[in-house]
Design a protein around this motif. Structure first.
Motif, PDB file in Angstrom:
ATOM      1  N   ARG A  82       0.811  -1.214   0.000  1.00 21.01           N
ATOM      2  CA  ARG A  82       0.000   0.000   0.000  1.00 21.01           C
ATOM      3  C   ARG A  82       0.843   1.263   0.000  1.00 21.01           C
ATOM      4  NH1 ARG A  82      -3.466  -1.992  -2.217  1.00 21.01           N
ATOM      5  NH2 ARG A  82      -4.816  -0.225  -1.852  1.00 21.01           N
ATOM      6  N   TRP A 127      -4.219   0.188  -8.368  1.00 23.68           N
ATOM      7  CA  TRP A 127      -4.586   1.484  -8.931  1.00 23.68           C
ATOM      8  C   TRP A 127      -4.667   1.517 -10.441  1.00 23.68           C
ATOM      9  CZ3 TRP A 127      -1.053   3.719 -12.252  1.00 23.68           C
ATOM     10  CH2 TRP A 127       0.257   3.204 -12.206  1.00 23.68           C
ATOM     11  N   ARG A 130      12.107  11.991  -2.365  1.00 24.24           N
ATOM     12  CA  ARG A 130      13.003  12.999  -2.916  1.00 24.24           C
ATOM     13  C   ARG A 130      13.875  13.538  -1.792  1.00 24.24           C
ATOM     14  NH1 ARG A 130       9.629  15.359  -7.424  1.00 24.24           N
ATOM     15  NH2 ARG A 130       7.974  14.844  -5.971  1.00 24.24           N
ATOM     16  N   ASN A 136      -2.908  13.015 -12.090  1.00 18.82           N
ATOM     17  CA  ASN A 136      -2.571  11.642 -11.747  1.00 18.82           C
ATOM     18  C   ASN A 136      -3.821  10.776 -11.623  1.00 18.82           C
ATOM     19  OD1 ASN A 136      -3.625  12.688  -9.495  1.00 18.82           O
ATOM     20  ND2 ASN A 136      -1.900  12.220  -8.136  1.00 18.82           N
ATOM     21  N   ARG A 137      -4.931  11.230 -12.199  1.00 14.66           N
ATOM     22  CA  ARG A 137      -6.165  10.457 -12.108  1.00 14.66           C
ATOM     23  C   ARG A 137      -6.453   9.714 -13.392  1.00 14.66           C
ATOM     24  NH1 ARG A 137      -9.168  10.544  -7.877  1.00 14.66           N
ATOM     25  NH2 ARG A 137      -8.324  11.914  -6.279  1.00 14.66           N
ATOM     26  N   LEU A 138      -6.654   8.416 -13.256  1.00 11.85           N
ATOM     27  CA  LEU A 138      -7.048   7.629 -14.411  1.00 11.85           C
ATOM     28  C   LEU A 138      -8.566   7.635 -14.483  1.00 11.85           C
ATOM     29  CD1 LEU A 138      -4.831   4.451 -13.877  1.00 11.85           C
ATOM     30  CD2 LEU A 138      -4.204   6.604 -14.932  1.00 11.85           C
ATOM     31  N   PRO A 143       3.478   3.833  -2.462  1.00  3.61           N
ATOM     32  CA  PRO A 143       4.144   4.092  -3.744  1.00  3.61           C
ATOM     33  C   PRO A 143       5.599   3.673  -3.635  1.00  3.61           C
ATOM     34  CG  PRO A 143       2.977   6.039  -2.951  1.00  3.61           C
ATOM     35  CD  PRO A 143       2.978   5.049  -1.835  1.00  3.61           C
ATOM     36  N   LEU A 144       6.192   3.317  -4.775  1.00  4.30           N
ATOM     37  CA  LEU A 144       7.595   2.919  -4.729  1.00  4.30           C
ATOM     38  C   LEU A 144       8.457   4.099  -4.308  1.00  4.30           C
ATOM     39  CD1 LEU A 144       7.958   0.791  -7.936  1.00  4.30           C
ATOM     40  CD2 LEU A 144       8.196   0.004  -5.589  1.00  4.30           C
ATOM     41  N   LEU A 145       9.471   3.758  -3.550  1.00  7.22           N
ATOM     42  CA  LEU A 145      10.418   4.790  -3.155  1.00  7.22           C
ATOM     43  C   LEU A 145      11.298   5.085  -4.368  1.00  7.22           C
ATOM     44  CD1 LEU A 145      11.295   6.215  -0.554  1.00  7.22           C
ATOM     45  CD2 LEU A 145      12.904   4.364  -0.185  1.00  7.22           C
ATOM     46  N   GLY A 146      11.401   6.347  -4.731  1.00  7.64           N
ATOM     47  CA  GLY A 146      12.298   6.703  -5.830  1.00  7.64           C
ATOM     48  C   GLY A 146      11.932   6.045  -7.145  1.00  7.64           C
ATOM     49  N   GLU A 206      -1.661   4.130   0.941  1.00 11.56           N
ATOM     50  CA  GLU A 206      -1.565   5.259   0.013  1.00 11.56           C
ATOM     51  C   GLU A 206      -1.893   4.890  -1.422  1.00 11.56           C
ATOM     52  OE1 GLU A 206       1.948   7.921   1.957  1.00 11.56           O
ATOM     53  OE2 GLU A 206       2.452   6.001   1.059  1.00 11.56           O
ATOM     54  N   ILE A 207      -2.302   3.656  -1.641  1.00 11.91           N
ATOM     55  CA  ILE A 207      -2.656   3.269  -2.997  1.00 11.91           C
ATOM     56  C   ILE A 207      -4.156   3.453  -3.158  1.00 11.91           C
ATOM     57  CG2 ILE A 207      -2.693   1.379  -4.652  1.00 11.91           C
ATOM     58  CD1 ILE A 207       0.093   2.141  -4.104  1.00 11.91           C
ATOM     59  N   LYS A 208      -4.539   4.338  -4.081  1.00  8.01           N
ATOM     60  CA  LYS A 208      -5.958   4.588  -4.321  1.00  8.01           C
ATOM     61  C   LYS A 208      -6.301   4.127  -5.737  1.00  8.01           C
ATOM     62  CE  LYS A 208      -6.605   6.970  -0.478  1.00  8.01           C
ATOM     63  NZ  LYS A 208      -5.541   6.147   0.150  1.00  8.01           N
ATOM     64  N   GLY A 267      -7.480  -3.824  -4.576  1.00 10.80           N
ATOM     65  CA  GLY A 267      -7.361  -2.389  -4.353  1.00 10.80           C
ATOM     66  C   GLY A 267      -6.170  -1.790  -5.064  1.00 10.80           C
ATOM     67  N   TYR A 304      17.904  10.393   2.036  1.00  9.13           N
ATOM     68  CA  TYR A 304      18.326   9.014   2.194  1.00  9.13           C
ATOM     69  C   TYR A 304      18.321   8.181   0.924  1.00  9.13           C
ATOM     70  CZ  TYR A 304      13.838   6.529   3.364  1.00  9.13           C
ATOM     71  OH  TYR A 304      12.615   5.931   3.386  1.00  9.13           O
ATOM     72  N   LEU A 305      17.623   8.686  -0.086  1.00 13.07           N
ATOM     73  CA  LEU A 305      17.811   8.094  -1.416  1.00 13.07           C
ATOM     74  C   LEU A 305      19.251   8.253  -1.869  1.00 13.07           C
ATOM     75  CD1 LEU A 305      15.000   8.942  -3.940  1.00 13.07           C
ATOM     76  CD2 LEU A 305      16.088   6.772  -3.418  1.00 13.07           C
ATOM     77  N   VAL A 365      -5.577   6.138  -9.143  1.00 16.19           N
ATOM     78  CA  VAL A 365      -4.691   7.271  -8.913  1.00 16.19           C
ATOM     79  C   VAL A 365      -3.245   6.817  -9.049  1.00 16.19           C
ATOM     80  CG1 VAL A 365      -3.953   9.031  -7.291  1.00 16.19           C
ATOM     81  CG2 VAL A 365      -6.335   8.275  -7.321  1.00 16.19           C
ATOM     82  N   VAL A 366      -2.528   7.456  -9.968  1.00 19.27           N
ATOM     83  CA  VAL A 366      -1.118   7.107 -10.143  1.00 19.27           C
ATOM     84  C   VAL A 366      -0.395   7.402  -8.836  1.00 19.27           C
ATOM     85  CG1 VAL A 366       0.970   7.566 -11.450  1.00 19.27           C
ATOM     86  CG2 VAL A 366      -1.254   7.696 -12.571  1.00 19.27           C
ATOM     87  N   PRO A 367       0.305   6.404  -8.269  1.00 21.86           N
ATOM     88  CA  PRO A 367       0.966   6.640  -6.990  1.00 21.86           C
ATOM     89  C   PRO A 367       1.950   7.795  -7.101  1.00 21.86           C
ATOM     90  CG  PRO A 367       1.085   4.329  -7.618  1.00 21.86           C
ATOM     91  CD  PRO A 367       0.551   5.069  -8.786  1.00 21.86           C
ATOM     92  N   GLY A 368       2.020   8.569  -6.060  1.00 19.33           N
ATOM     93  CA  GLY A 368       2.873   9.756  -6.099  1.00 19.33           C
ATOM     94  C   GLY A 368       4.346   9.423  -6.071  1.00 19.33           C
ATOM     95  N   GLU A 369       5.115  10.440  -6.298  1.00 20.74           N
ATOM     96  CA  GLU A 369       6.570  10.294  -6.231  1.00 20.74           C
ATOM     97  C   GLU A 369       6.979  10.409  -4.775  1.00 20.74           C
ATOM     98  OE1 GLU A 369      10.141   9.519  -7.912  1.00 20.74           O
ATOM     99  OE2 GLU A 369       8.180   9.514  -8.866  1.00 20.74           O
ATOM    100  N   ARG A 370       7.831   9.482  -4.336  1.00 23.03           N
ATOM    101  CA  ARG A 370       8.255   9.490  -2.939  1.00 23.03           C
ATOM    102  C   ARG A 370       9.762   9.495  -2.878  1.00 23.03           C
ATOM    103  NH1 ARG A 370       7.065   4.287  -0.228  1.00 23.03           N
ATOM    104  NH2 ARG A 370       8.220   5.085   1.521  1.00 23.03           N
TER     105      ARG A 370
END
Ligand code: HEM
Ligand SMILES: [Cu+2]
Ligand SMILES: [Cu+2]
Lengths: 788, 239
Positions: free
Chosen positions: A266, A492, B68, A516-518, A268-271, B56-58, A490, B71-72, B61-66
């Motif tokens: 649940r 996206w 930045r 960012n809405r499909l 988003p991917l990091l980076g 946070e997955i809706k 669930g 620690y990256l 909705v395209v998942p946001g950028e995380r």
């Protein structure tokens, strides 16, 4: 009854991307079972020292076909089963850019695989030289087995399938995204497929060049790979393909695992962007590391160091991807459902596989690893472990979407646990067999390798049989599982916004992305897409156009192996091939089946204004250039390294060559004029250009033929490897031209009779590009093989 | 006969370099591996139970950028650094392999590549389907490989027919045998004894049987054999 006929017709003639995806899936799993059975057979043979379950010849055939089938007909097609089914939906498209070519990809794949399998039934057996098919062991001299020809033909059909598929996917991803859908917002799976097809585009033509040369050796009795050092050419061509190929196998699974990890934790991917960049870097680097498979071939120390450097460097992007995938989960509401377990299992084994790869990257360490079971362990950890686990995770993940029913979760978890344990029992002991050579059918007792091998065999059975649980689970749940709604996980992306299973054209509206809405919007309450395609999209030609070459090549292989009834097969195959090419073009598929979506509904950056046929042609030629580079490279290698002393100046009449090249150049000019004519709607100009171009091309073929006739007339033969390689290049060029001439002929007739209907101007435009490419190649061929 | 995991460094100089390097890689791999596996197991374990976790997955909705954040960058730098460490170490070792013999035995890399050097024994190795022959400078041909301990040996490896790979695994020698080409390999055997020679490249149905033996002799014994023109020598098996 009528219903059943309709069903059969649907599966044979379908061009719908979801049907094609299902066909890929079933076929891939079918080859998995066959290749897996082969593996169990040779694991039995190896379980104890000095066993005599399989004799050496049979063992080698089993190992060879196991490798080829698993790599080319199982793992990759499994990834592409999902790609076919889900990439168009995830993009927000109704279908692939070229639905009919998509079906063609499938049938070429299937018939290629069947050709491979037919090799087993040839008297004298099939290929037994390992999946890497090192030369000169793969030549007629050392492997007379007639089945080996069928294996080579099967691979050539597979390459055709892959080539068509790559072009199709690239155009689809570039031009069929929903309006407003930015590339960066696409699911990781689409990105994985995107980089996979890019690598395929450049890698497979190199294998194609190698196999073409091999066919010339095996069938025309040339002497390319049996010449001194000739085998080195195979090494270069094969590994230039072979290294990218291992990432081609990995990427769909790896990318899918990333999506699964994100959805089931649940978060988003990091980076995300860093990960995409890392995938890009690995894909690009994969073409510059291949010599790590050649550390012992006597390449120079500095060359070794460069490839050691790049190989170690490539572990950086993979390291970054792995770490980011793991850290992405922090803070999420993690659900350990079956797909997630498989994704995590995939990452877990990928780590061991990656580390062992770094050991191989060092030429000093590789002294022990090369050719040993360590390498076997390494690549099974990355290919079977990382790729297969992730793809099976995908199978569970998408199963409810494809069938509308849920599988049994408990059985899924049991399958994961048993297969994961079995996998490690099977492959981990192989790291300790670092001094045991791979591909030996038996070993003496005193080596002490017995116990570890026995453990591995036990693991093989656990791992192999564990998949029966999956088959049972999925087959049962397909009919009896509980029904699910659109989005059981669930998740996206677009595929979860449509019904399960998705309707024939995926969306009942127009997919649009805002920010960012499909979304799927209805235009004035109407369903514009559904109204657009009134024709049906069935077509028999993809099947027939693959069946023809299949029969032809099967007959040819049988004829070479002196098996009865070969000639009828050849004749029938040739007739079907020609007739189906004719039928393919006669059938105005794209006009009949108006599937094309209006460009204003689509996001097409960065190729906003270029027509898809021309774009596809550009991609195709990018790959084809590698094919010619491979052939010309082989000639140069022969002249420089392998001591083929006769330069082209001696053997050829340079004036004839010059004349031929000029003819080819002018032919391209007229083809371009014809394309201009079509664009301007000037029928006379187009027809004049086309026919002049055709005549000049034919003249080119004749002059080239005369030139080669004169070369052979003075006593040169294919036994000279320089002659053989340059003749192959010329032959390949002429065949390209003849194929183009078929299309030119068809267009000429069509314009003449019906004028500029349908996609004629665009096709002609793409053809002009093709002619330009062939003209450039002829200049290259002239420069290299006549003068040098 | 010893088996992996084992320390072959007493058998030859190449084996010694190999073992040092292997140890280094293994250490790095285990250290990094422990950290990565700990994270891979612990994170799902903790967060599949945690109550504070966020979703946070809706759908749609395209998942946001995380990420930045710093620690990256730290991750990237750490990975680059461990890559560099491995690279530098292996680079040195590759050079070491070549320069070792020059320092200790006065044989240069050029001489190695040319396949001729004073003080080194040059053996011509020929692979064929399915066996090996070994030819010595004084013309002896043998199908058992006799080697002197403590003296550099250069192998000039070629093949009569298809690719083979000549290897004495315990001495960490492996060279492809390629028709039409002579490849060089070298080592300095240290411990007298009998070693397995085997082919490591699939070369046809006889591949598994392409096994011979290498016998490393004390220098005096080797000289005796060499001078007596390679009469079959009875040595006590060992090693
Ligand atoms: C960290 C990344 C990796 C590194 C540094 C690496 C390095 C290497 C090296 C140096 C070899 C040659 C070993 C030898 O033959 O002596 C090798 C072999 C191989 N690798 Fe990897 N590798 C990596 C990842 C992968 C991945 C991701 C795959 C596939 C999914 C893969 C598949 C293979 C295969 C199939 C072979 C053996 C080919 C053969 O000889 O049949 N590797 N690897
Ligand atoms: Cu590689
Ligand atoms: Cu062999």
């Amino acid at each position: 009854m009528a219903h059943r006929v309709l069903q059969i017709k649907r599966w044979l003639f379908t061009t719908n991307h979801k049907d094609v995806g299902i066909l890929y899936l079933v076929t891939a799993l079918y080859f998995f079972v066959i290749a897996g059975t082969l593996a169990l057979l040779f694991r039995i043979q190896l379980s104890v020292p000095e066993n005599d379950f399989l004799p050496a010849g049979k063992f080698n055939q089993a190992v060879t076909n196991h490798g080829l089938l698993m790599v080319f007909w199982f793992i990759s097609p499994l990834g592409f089963a999902f790609a076919n089914y889900f990439v168009p939906i995830q993009l927000g498209a109704k279908d692939m850019a070229f639905p009919r070519l998509n079906a063609l990809s499938y049938w070429l794949l299937l018939f290629g695989g069947l050709l491979m399998l037919a090799g087993f039934f040839m008297p004298g057996g099939t290929a037994d030289f390992g999946w890497t098919a090192y030369a000169p062991l793969n030549t007629e001299t050392f492997t007379p087995n007639p089945g080996a020809n069928l294996v080579a033909f099967g691979l050539l059909m597979l390459i055709a399938s892959v080539t068509v598929g790559t072009v199709n996917f690239l155009v689809t991803i570039f031009q069929l995204r929903a309006k407003g859908y930015k590339m960066l917002g696409l699911p990781m799976f689409v990105w994985g497929i995107f980089f996979t097809v890019l690598m395929m585009l450049w890698a497979f033509p190199s294998l194609q060049a190698a196999l073409t040369l091999l066919a010339v050796d095996r069938i025309l009795g040339a002497n390319i790979f049996t010449a001194p050092k000739g085998g080195i050419i195979w090494d270069h061509l094969f590994w230039f393909f072979g290294h990218p190929e291992v990432y081609i196998v990995l990427f769909p699974g790896l990318a899918l695992a990333l999506d699964l990890i994100s959805v089931f934790s649940r978060r988003p991917l990091l980076g995300r962007k860093v990960i995409i960049g890392a995938l890009a870097a690995a894909a690009a680097l994969s073409f510059g590391v291949y010599a790590h498979h050649m550390f012992m071939t006597g390449v120079s120390l500095s060359y070794l160091k460069v490839h050691m450097f790049t190989t170690e460097l490539i572990s950086v992007p993979f390291g970054i991807i792995t770490i980011l995938a793991i850290l992405s989960m922090i803070g999420g509401a993690i659900r350990l459902s079956t797909p997630m377990l498989f994704a995590l299992g995939s990452i877990a084994v990928f780590i061991i596989g990656g580390f062992s790869g770094v050991f191989n990257s060092n030429p000093v360490l590789d002294i022990a690893n090369r050719g040993s079971y360590w390498v076997v362990a390494h690549f099974h950890y990355v290919m079977v472990g990382a790729a297969l686990f992730a793809l099976f995770g995908g199978l569970y993940y998408w199963f409810p979407k494809m069938t509308g029913r849920m599988y049994n979760e408990t059985l899924g978890k049991i399958h994961f646990i048993i297969s994961f344990i079995g996998f490690n029992i099977l492959y981990f002991p192989m790291f300790f067999l670092i001094d045991m050579p791979r591909r030996i059918y038996t070993y003496p007792e005193w080596t002490g390798w017995g116990p570890l091998n026995f453990i591995a065999t036990v693991g093989a059975f656990i791992f192999g049989l564990s998949h029966l649980i999956m088959f049972a689970n999925l087959l049962y749940s397909m009919k009896h599982g509980p029904r699910v709604d659109r989005n059981p996980w669930g998740a996206w992306s677009y595929e979860w916004m449509v019904e399960s299973p998705p309707p024939e054209y995926n969306f009942e509206g127009i997919p649009v992305v805002q920010g960012n809405r499909l979304m799927v919007v209805m235009a004035n309450g109407a369903k514009p897409h559904v109204e657009l395609h009134e024709g049906n999209h069935l077509s028999p030609w993809p099947l027939l156009i693959s069946l023809g070459p299949f029969l032809f090549l099967l007959g040819l292989g049988m004829w070479l192996g002196q098996v009865k009834f070969a000639l009828p097969l050849i004749v029938v195959g040739a007739i079907i091939s020609l007739y189906s090419v004719y039928g393919w073009f006669r059938d105005d598929f794209y006009e009949r089946f108006k599937f094309e979506e209006p460009p204003e509904y689509k996001e097409r950056w960065p190729f906003t204004s270029i027509h898809r046929v021309k774009l596809g042609m550009y991609f195709f030629l990018f790959g084809d250039a590698v094919f010619f580079a491979g052939l010309v490279g082989a000639y140069i290698f022969m002249r420089l390294e392998a001591g083929a002393t006769l330069s082209g100046l001696v053997t050829h009449n340079i004036l004839l060559g010059l004349l031929a090249t000029l003819l080819m150049l002018w032919s391209a000019v007229f083809m371009y004029i014809a394309a201009r004519g079509a664009k301007l709607g000037d029928k006379t100009l187009a027809l004049a250009g086309l026919s002049l171009s055709t005549v000049l091309s034919l003249a080119y073929v004749v002059v080239t033929g005369l030139d080669w006739a004169s070369v052979f007339a003075v006593g040169f033969t294919l036994a000279d490897p320089a002659i053989a390689t340059s003749a192959t290049t010329a032959l390949a060029h002429v065949l390209h031209l003849l194929a183009g001439l078929l299309v030119a002929l068809y267009l000429t007739l069509k314009i003449w009779v019906r004028g500029f209907t349908g996609h004629v101007p665009e096709t002609l435009d793409a053809l002009a590009v093709y002619w330009g490419f062939l003209a450039a190649i002829s200049v290259l061929v002239f420069g290299v093989t006549y003068v040098f | 006969m010893f088996h992996y995991p084992f320390d072959p460094s007493q058998f030859s100089e190449t084996a010694r370099v190999w073992w040092n390097l292997f140890g280094f890689y293994l250490t790095v791999a285990i250290l990094l591996g422990i950290a990565v596996y700990a994270a891979l197991v612990l994170i799902p374990f903790i967060y599949s139970r945690s109550r504070k976790a966020v979703d946070e997955i809706k759908p749609g909705v395209v998942p946001g950028e995380r990420g930045r954040n710093a620690y990256l960058a730290v991750i990237v730098v750490l990975i680059l650094a461990s890559f560099l460490a491995v690279f530098v170490e292996s680079y040195i070792s590759v050079n070491e392999l070549a320069s070792l013999i020059e320092e200790e035995y006065g044989v240069t890399i050029e001489q190695l590549q040319a396949g001729e050097a004073d003080g080194a024994l040059v053996v011509e190795v020929r692979g064929f389907q399915w066996g090996w022959t070994f030819k010595y400078p004084n013309g002896i041909e043998s199908d058992v490989l006799y080697l002197p301990a403590g003296r550099p040996v250069i192998f000039k490896v070629t093949s009569d027919d298809v690719f083979h790979a000549f290897s004495i695994p315990d001495l960490r020698v492996k060279v492809d045998a390629i028709p039409g080409q002579v490849n060089m390999g070298w080592t300095v055997p240290q411990t007298p004894g009998t070693y397995r020679i085997q082919c490591y490249e699939l070369c046809g149905v006889g591949h598994a049987e392409m096994i011979s033996k290498a016998v490393v002799l004390p220098p005096e014994l080797f000289d005796f054999w060499y001078e007596s023109l390679g009469e079959e020598l009875v040595v006590e098996e060992g090693g």
